[in-house]
Each structure stands twice: as structure tokens, then as C-alpha cells.
Motif scaffolding. Structure first.
Motif, PDB file in Angstrom:
ATOM      1  N   SER A 194       8.192   2.539   3.883  1.00 13.17           N
ATOM      2  CA  SER A 194       6.745   2.333   3.823  1.00 13.17           C
ATOM      3  C   SER A 194       6.401   0.862   3.966  1.00 13.17           C
ATOM      4  N   GLN A 195       5.240   0.621   4.529  1.00 16.18           N
ATOM      5  CA  GLN A 195       4.685  -0.715   4.615  1.00 16.18           C
ATOM      6  C   GLN A 195       3.183  -0.617   4.384  1.00 16.18           C
ATOM      7  N   VAL A 196       2.602  -1.691   3.830  1.00 15.73           N
ATOM      8  CA  VAL A 196       1.187  -1.696   3.461  1.00 15.73           C
ATOM      9  C   VAL A 196       0.514  -2.931   4.046  1.00 15.73           C
ATOM     10  N   THR A 207       7.087  -2.282   1.509  1.00 19.62           N
ATOM     11  CA  THR A 207       6.779  -2.070   0.090  1.00 19.62           C
ATOM     12  C   THR A 207       7.727  -1.126  -0.625  1.00 19.62           C
ATOM     13  N   GLY A 208       8.571  -0.408   0.064  1.00 18.13           N
ATOM     14  CA  GLY A 208       9.456   0.502  -0.645  1.00 18.13           C
ATOM     15  C   GLY A 208      10.013   1.563   0.276  1.00 18.13           C
ATOM     16  N   GLY A 225      -5.025   5.418  -8.751  1.00 19.76           N
ATOM     17  CA  GLY A 225      -4.055   4.382  -8.439  1.00 19.76           C
ATOM     18  C   GLY A 225      -2.836   4.833  -7.674  1.00 19.76           C
ATOM     19  N   LEU A 226      -2.726   6.137  -7.395  1.00 17.01           N
ATOM     20  CA  LEU A 226      -1.581   6.659  -6.662  1.00 17.01           C
ATOM     21  C   LEU A 226      -2.034   7.358  -5.385  1.00 17.01           C
ATOM     22  N   LEU A 227      -1.207   7.256  -4.362  1.00 17.09           N
ATOM     23  CA  LEU A 227      -1.443   7.998  -3.130  1.00 17.09           C
ATOM     24  C   LEU A 227      -0.569   9.247  -3.169  1.00 17.09           C
ATOM     25  N   PHE A 228      -1.204  10.420  -3.205  1.00 13.74           N
ATOM     26  CA  PHE A 228      -0.461  11.684  -3.192  1.00 13.74           C
ATOM     27  C   PHE A 228      -0.318  12.139  -1.748  1.00 13.74           C
ATOM     28  N   VAL A 229       0.893  12.547  -1.399  1.00 12.47           N
ATOM     29  CA  VAL A 229       1.230  12.805  -0.003  1.00 12.47           C
ATOM     30  C   VAL A 229       1.953  14.135   0.118  1.00 12.47           C
ATOM     31  N   GLY A 243       0.789  -0.500  -5.072  1.00 12.50           N
ATOM     32  CA  GLY A 243       0.916  -1.799  -5.728  1.00 12.50           C
ATOM     33  C   GLY A 243       2.345  -2.263  -5.845  1.00 12.50           C
ATOM     34  N   ASN A 244       3.259  -1.358  -6.260  1.00 13.70           N
ATOM     35  CA  ASN A 244       4.660  -1.752  -6.437  1.00 13.70           C
ATOM     36  C   ASN A 244       5.609  -1.093  -5.442  1.00 13.70           C
TER      37      ASN A 244
END
Length: 385
Positions: A194-196, A207-208, A225-229, A243-244
Motif C-alpha cells: 500500500s501507498q498513500v 505505508t505498509g 479512522g479505518l479504511l474497511f476493504v 495513519g500507521n
């Protein structure tokens, strides 16, 4: 709430601007709105939907100045939502590579409207509120991504190239409504990378990653605060913290034999719309709510047979449908038959919108498929006029 047009000052005919949502004015008994103290005018107007405020902009110079003043805009919350502000941008003209208008359906008024798209607008990848990430052609003819405000005259903002890792693609855009946003892109192969893009920094950052193999990641919604996919092949529910950069597998089993699944958010809860497969085709369509206390999908309802018979079986075998939604209003679309169906989560009601005749039958329609909520940014002046 309707503001009486008969009490508008005499400068009303000298419109400083035209709203993209302008649809005429309704004559009602007069009311001396302009005689109210300014703070009461501002308070009353702050209760209106953004789409109604946009229609008021061209009425008079007084309204134009009031609605764009810093004191009035400070009364509006960027995350405010009103059902009257919901527009389903459903179709564009397939013969236009860079369409200038979209055929949009407005559920509150049950009307189809031709609404403008930003200049140099091309295929959209993801959207949130009024912000969309789209393909964007530069002057040299190269193709890159851009962030564009739907319903706005502002030109799309070109983004820098993504980090070239295993053919990344846009998964979601996270809009905070105050000119700041994030774009989440992923690539799927031996694992999820992933990239943001953060508009605060103006660049993409890795990012992770998640150690899991999926054919593709699809429907994504941002909540608390979370992206559900949703993943497809296999079907799972994942969460991503932009964020992290942490990915997690949500410990919930997907409904058995679900296909063509889509995520929705309503009243800070996660909903799932999907078809249940039997003998290789969709036999019914259901809506589920995620129960976080029990970590399971609870059935909300299934599409009644009288609606499913027309929506899903009109042309024979039924494999796939689209679904978008906001504010508890869900729009389902079957491309095989060009069928559009609406479900209202609040009233638990299924209904058919009127046919769309805005794009002539001799020109093919292209599915656009984005739920758009006008932003308070549309009331602000933008650079360039």
C-alpha cells in the motif's frame, strides 16, 4: 425550508454567478427575510442543505456576499450531511472521452439532472463526498491521476506519479472536506502493498503491506479512522489504518456464497450489499449489517421477489450488479438491462426511479457510479475566478 423570492432585494436580477444546481425558484407568500438581523439570517441559512445554499448564490448580491462570508462559513461543519444533498452520478456519454456532464439522480426529489463535470475529466477511480480521483490528461498527452471536486468549476489537481510497485491501483479517497485529503493505492501479488498520497505533504509514501494473496481488492469505506476493504478471491474483510500503514484481517466470516459484494456506511455502522449464488448465478440480493459485538454479519433484509424478478432475471442469467450509497440511500444497477433500483435503509423501502432520458438512446451510456455529497468548499471562491 423555502426562502420567499418576492422579498428578494432589487439587485436580484444582477446575478454574480450561476450555480451548477440552479433549477429555478418557487413562488411562495412573501416573508421579509432581509429585515431579520444578520445573525438570524445566518443561523437560518446554516440549517439548509448545501445544495439549497448553492441555488441561493445567484439570487442576489446580498445572498452571494452573505453565503461566502467567513462568518457564515464558520457556522457550517465540513462533515455536515443532509439527505437532500445526495446525488447519484450514474451515467456519462460513452461517445465522449472527456464528458462534460453526468446524468445524476436526486433521490429526494426523484428527478434526473444533467450536472457538470470538471474540465479534462476522465475515468473516475474512487470518490468520497464531492472529491473524486480520476484519470487526467496533461498537455503533453501523458496520463496521470488528478483530484477533482464534482459540482465545482475548479480544475482537477494533478497528482504526482504513484510509486511503481507491482502495478498499483487506486483503492479509495479519504476526504476531510477542508481542502485536505488522502488517496490510498494498493498492489496485489504475492502480498498487499500500500501507498498513500497525503495532500498535506504533496507526495506518495509507502505505508505498509499485508502478507496475504488476493486476486483484487475492491469496495472500500472509511469509518472511525479505518479504511474497511473487501477482497475478492478469496472474499474477506480487511481493515487498513492510513495513519500507521497497518493492515488487519477482520475476524468476521462473509455470508456463504456471496458474490458481487459492496460496502456501505450508514450512521457509523458498516453495511454489506451482495448477491447469494446458486447454480452459478445470483439467486437473491441481500443487505447485511456488521455486528461488532458478535463479529458477524446480521441480515437486514433481502430484495423482495417482485423487485428481484425485474431487476435480476429480466434478461436471463444474472452474475453481477453495482451498488453505491450514502445517507442510508442505496442505488443498485444491473448493466445487462440498464435497471436502476433504490433502497431506503431508513424507511426499509424499495422503489424504482423514473427512466433516464437525459442521454439519448442513440448514444451509449457509460456507468459512472458515484454517490456525491456537495462540500461546503463549493461555497468558497476558488483560484481562477
Amino acid at each position: 425550508m423555502i426562502i420567499a423570492t418576492s422579498s428578494i432585494p432589487s439587485d436580484a436580477t444582477q446575478s454574480p454567478s450561476m450555480s451548477p444546481l440552479d433549477s429555478g425558484h418557487v413562488q411562495v407568500p412573501s416573508f421579509p427575510f432581509h429585515l431579520l438581523p444578520l445573525h438570524l439570517q445566518e443561523f437560518i441559512l446554516s440549517l439548509l442543505p448545501i445544495s439549497s445554499l448553492l441555488r441561493l448564490l445567484p439570487i442576489s448580491r446580498s445572498f452571494f456576499s452573505l453565503l461566502r462570508s467567513s462568518t457564515f462559513l464558520s457556522l457550517l461543519h465540513h462533515d455536515r450531511h443532509h439527505r437532500d444533498d445526495l446525488f447519484f452520478f450514474l451515467f456519462t456519454d460513452l461517445l465522449c472521452p472527456s464528458p462534460s456532464f453526468a446524468a445524476a439522480f436526486h433521490p429526494s426529489s426523484c428527478r434526473w439532472l444533467l450536472l457538470p463535470l470538471p474540465s479534462s475529466f476522465s475515468d473516475p477511480h474512487a470518490s468520497s463526498s464531492s472529491l473524486a480521483v480520476v484519470d487526467h490528461k496533461l498537455a503533453a498527452g501523458t496520463l496521470t491521476l488528478a483530484a477533482a471536486r464534482l459540482l465545482s468549476r475548479s480544475p482537477p489537481l494533478a497528482l504526482p506519479p504513484m510509486i511503481p510497485i507491482l502495478h498499483p491501483y487506486v483503492l479509495a479517497v479519504i476526504d476531510d472536506g477542508v481542502d485536505l485529503f488522502k488517496v490510498v493505492a494498493v498492489s496485489t501479488g504475492d502480498r498487499v502493498y500500500s501507498q498513500v498520497y497525503d495532500s498535506r505533504r504533496g507526495r506518495w509514501e509507502q505505508t505498509g503491506q499485508y502478507d496475504g494473496r488476493f486476486a483484487v481488492l475492491g469496495s472500500a469505506k472509511f469509518l472511525d479512522g479505518l479504511l474497511f476493504v473487501l477482497s475478492y478471491g478469496p472474499d474477506r474483510l480487511l481493515s487498513f489504518n492510513p495513519g500507521n500503514g497497518r493492515w488487519k484481517l477482520v475476524d468476521v466470516e462473509m455470508p456463504a456464497k456471496i458474490v458481487s459484494s459492496h460496502l456501505l456506511v450508514f450512521e457509523k455502522e458498516l453495511f454489506l450489499v451482495g448477491g447469494l449464488e446458486e447454480l452459478g448465478e445470483i439467486a437473491m440480493i441481500g443487505i447485511w449489517r456488521l455486528d461488532l459485538s458478535e463479529m458477524e454479519w446480521r441480515v437486514v433484509c433481502f430484495m423482495p421477489d417482485e423487485f428481484f424478478g425485474k431487476f435480476g432475471r429480466y434478461s436471463g442469467r444474472f452474475y453481477h450488479f453495482e451498488a453505491i450509497g450514502e445517507m442510508g440511500m442505496i442505488c443498485l444497477y444491473n448493466a445487462d438491462d440498464s435497471q436502476v433500483l433504490i433502497f431506503d435503509l431508513v424507511e426499509r423501502k424499495w422503489w424504482w426511479p423514473p427512466p433516464c432520458h437525459l442521454i439519448p438512446e442513440n448514444r451509449r451510456r457509460r456507468w459512472f457510479g458515484h454517490a456525491v455529497m456537495p462540500s461546503i468548499n463549493l461555497l468558497k471562491p476558488f483560484d481562477g475566478g
